[in-house]
Scaffold this motif. Structure first.
Motif, short mmCIF file in Angstrom:
data_model
loop_
_atom_site.label_atom_id
_atom_site.label_comp_id
_atom_site.label_asym_id
_atom_site.label_seq_id
_atom_site.Cartn_x
_atom_site.Cartn_y
_atom_site.Cartn_z
N THR A 55 -30.71 69.77 -38.76
CA THR A 55 -32.26 70.42 -38.50
C THR A 55 -31.77 72.29 -39.22
O THR A 55 -30.42 71.71 -38.78
N LYS A 56 -32.92 72.94 -39.47
CA LYS A 56 -32.56 73.82 -40.40
C LYS A 56 -32.01 74.97 -38.64
O LYS A 56 -32.52 74.50 -37.78
N ILE A 57 -31.35 75.55 -38.23
CA ILE A 57 -30.76 76.27 -37.53
C ILE A 57 -31.97 77.31 -37.41
O ILE A 57 -32.04 77.87 -38.07
N ASP A 58 -32.05 77.02 -35.71
CA ASP A 58 -33.14 78.23 -35.05
C ASP A 58 -32.77 79.81 -35.53
O ASP A 58 -31.57 79.63 -34.93
N ALA A 60 -33.25 82.32 -33.47
CA ALA A 60 -32.93 82.64 -32.34
C ALA A 60 -31.37 82.41 -31.92
O ALA A 60 -30.96 82.36 -31.14
N VAL A 61 -30.68 81.05 -32.02
CA VAL A 61 -29.41 79.98 -31.83
C VAL A 61 -28.93 80.95 -32.47
O VAL A 61 -27.24 81.67 -31.75
N ASN A 87 -28.75 76.71 -23.71
CA ASN A 87 -29.93 76.18 -24.92
C ASN A 87 -29.20 75.08 -25.20
O ASN A 87 -28.34 74.57 -25.93
N GLY A 89 -30.69 73.92 -28.61
CA GLY A 89 -29.74 74.87 -29.24
C GLY A 89 -28.64 74.94 -29.98
O GLY A 89 -27.81 74.59 -30.80
#
Length: 442
Positions: A55-58, A60-61, A87, A89
């Motif tokens: 999945t696409k990286i957040d 914030a991560v 976390n 993520g």
């Protein structure tokens, strides 16, 4: 060999530049294993599409990853933020990078030393099988059926002539080939040769088996990078003359990185956490070496004519080492203990201990003396682990608090910890770049 030595307090730190001569003891895999079939020397073509599951990286991560500086020297650096240890993520990004693109220790060569022998396990979310096929060639596969994704082999270890999925009976040979897909009459566009168990890169080092989920690297320089450590261990006994005694496992309520942080601090915590252990060591003799993917801490045992079982366990010299990302190798007295770390979640970890005893030492004892020595040594080892568990789980609790965000390094003893964080940060940043490039082209 070019090196740089710095002296900070009582700790001496040697930083190795790339090792240029490969240690001959480790240039080839265990001779019991024949070279792996060329079909499995490179990553399967299907590996090229695996990344699309990610999945696409957040953002914030990504921000948390970039907070750690790759440029600040240890005496100015801040530690990684607490989010790296809690976390989800970050945990997922590590699964896609750290645990996928590095050689990860997973087990012992003696577990797969005969045709048909196998063991299974999980690295993050990826189940695997390591086995020896009929020609005693070492193999590794994702433990996932190509039919509907069921786990194929549920046993932890054993012997098999083939692997049969319990869901619909699809059967795989020991070399991963699909031998018998069931009830496919009328199917179109299906080729059995293209639906075997998906291969994983596998190699050995000393008594250990390593996996690389991303397949074999274009150039495998692992032996070269750990050469100085291999030499130090071999002088005390590592690949030969050691008897496997037992395996023990511990589950810790902490992030796996805290275990490495604790193990790599050049004995900084010993006099405070392990008073019994440190009483058998001359802590003023601690010497630390930091290589590309390892750190090694060497300490001399106390020489005071004490011949108790505790003192015999430590002996005249102790070597404590970490190999990135998940292996701790400790050699002291007649003992070799190997610790494999595996993540179970952002705040849970598994430690697998394998204990080896020097054959010549064991042969000099009567059965009663040997049994007493092993029992006492394992009891002492368990005490050390319980003490480490308490502080690692305590730090994890602190990481969850709003009171802590980043810390600082003690520049002398914690230089290896800083080096571990630098390698980790490079892996995470490469993961961010990979995700960015993947989604920018879609």
């Amino acid at each position: 060999m070019a090196s740089l030595i710095t002296s900070l307090g009582t700790a001496r730190v040697r930083i190795f530049r790339p090792f240029t001569a490969v240690n001959r003891c480790f240039t080839t895999a265990d001779r019991r294993f024949k070279s792996v079939d060329r079909r499995f020397q490179t990553a399967d073509r299907r590996f090229k599409t695996v990344d699309r599951r990610f999945t696409k990286i957040d953002p914030a991560v990504a921000d948390e990853v970039l907070r750690f500086s790759l440029d600040a020297p240890v005496h100015e650096a801040l530690t990684p933020p607490s989010s790296w240890y809690r976390n989800p993520g970050i945990h997922e990004l590590e699964a896609d990078t750290v645990w996928r693109n590095n050689w990860v220790a997973v087990g012992r060569t003696d577990q797969v030393s005969t045709p048909g022998a196998f063991f299974t396990g999980t690295i993050g979310r990826e189940p695997f099988i390591v086995s020896s096929d009929r020609s005693n060639t070492l193999r590794a596969f994702y433990n996932v059926c190509c039919h509907h994704g069921n786990v194929v082999e549920w046993r932890e270890a054993g012997e098999a002539s083939e692997f049969v999925c319990c869901y619909h009976g699809w059967t795989y040979a020991l070399d991963g080939r699909l031998r018998k897909p069931t009830k496919l009459r009328g199917i179109k566009n299906f080729v059995a040769a293209q639906n075997g168990l998906k291969p994983i890169g596998v190699r050995t080092w000393g008594p250990l088996v390593f996996l690389r989920l991303a397949g074999y690297p274009d150039e495998d320089d692992f032996d070269q990078k750990v050469g100085p450590l291999a030499q130090e261990l071999e002088e005390m006994g590592f690949t030969r003359g050691m008897r496997h005694i037992c395996r023990r496992q511990y589950q810790l309520r902490c992030n796996w990185k805290l275990i490495v942080d604790n193990a790599a601090d050049s004995g900084y915590h010993l006099e405070y956490v392990h008073r019994d252990l440190s009483s058998n060591l001359d802590l003023s003799t601690f010497r630390t070496e930091v290589g590309d993917i390892y750190n090694m801490q060497v300490c001399i045992g106390k020489d005071d004519n004490d011949n108790t079982l505790k003192r015999q366990r430590i002996g005249s010299k102790a070597v404590y080492s970490c190999i990135y990302p998940n292996l701790l190798v400790n050699r002291y007295g007649p003992w070799l203990d190997i610790n494999i770390l595996l993540p179970l979640g952002p705040d849970r970890s598994l430690m697998i201990y394998d204990f080896y005893l020097k054959e010549s030492f064991a042969e000099e004892m009567s059965e009663t003396e040997l049994a007493e020595f092993i029992e006492q040594s394992l009891k002492d080892s368990d005490q050390v682990q319980q003490e480490d568990t308490r502080v690692c789980e305590g730090v994890q609790r602190g990481m969850e608090s709003t009171a802590f965000d980043v810390g600082r390094y003690a520049p002398g003893p914690e230089m290896p910890v800083h080096a571990f964080h630098l390698q980790l940060a490079r892996d995470l940043r490469e993961g961010l770049e990979h995700h960015e490039s993947m989604y920018s082209t879609n």
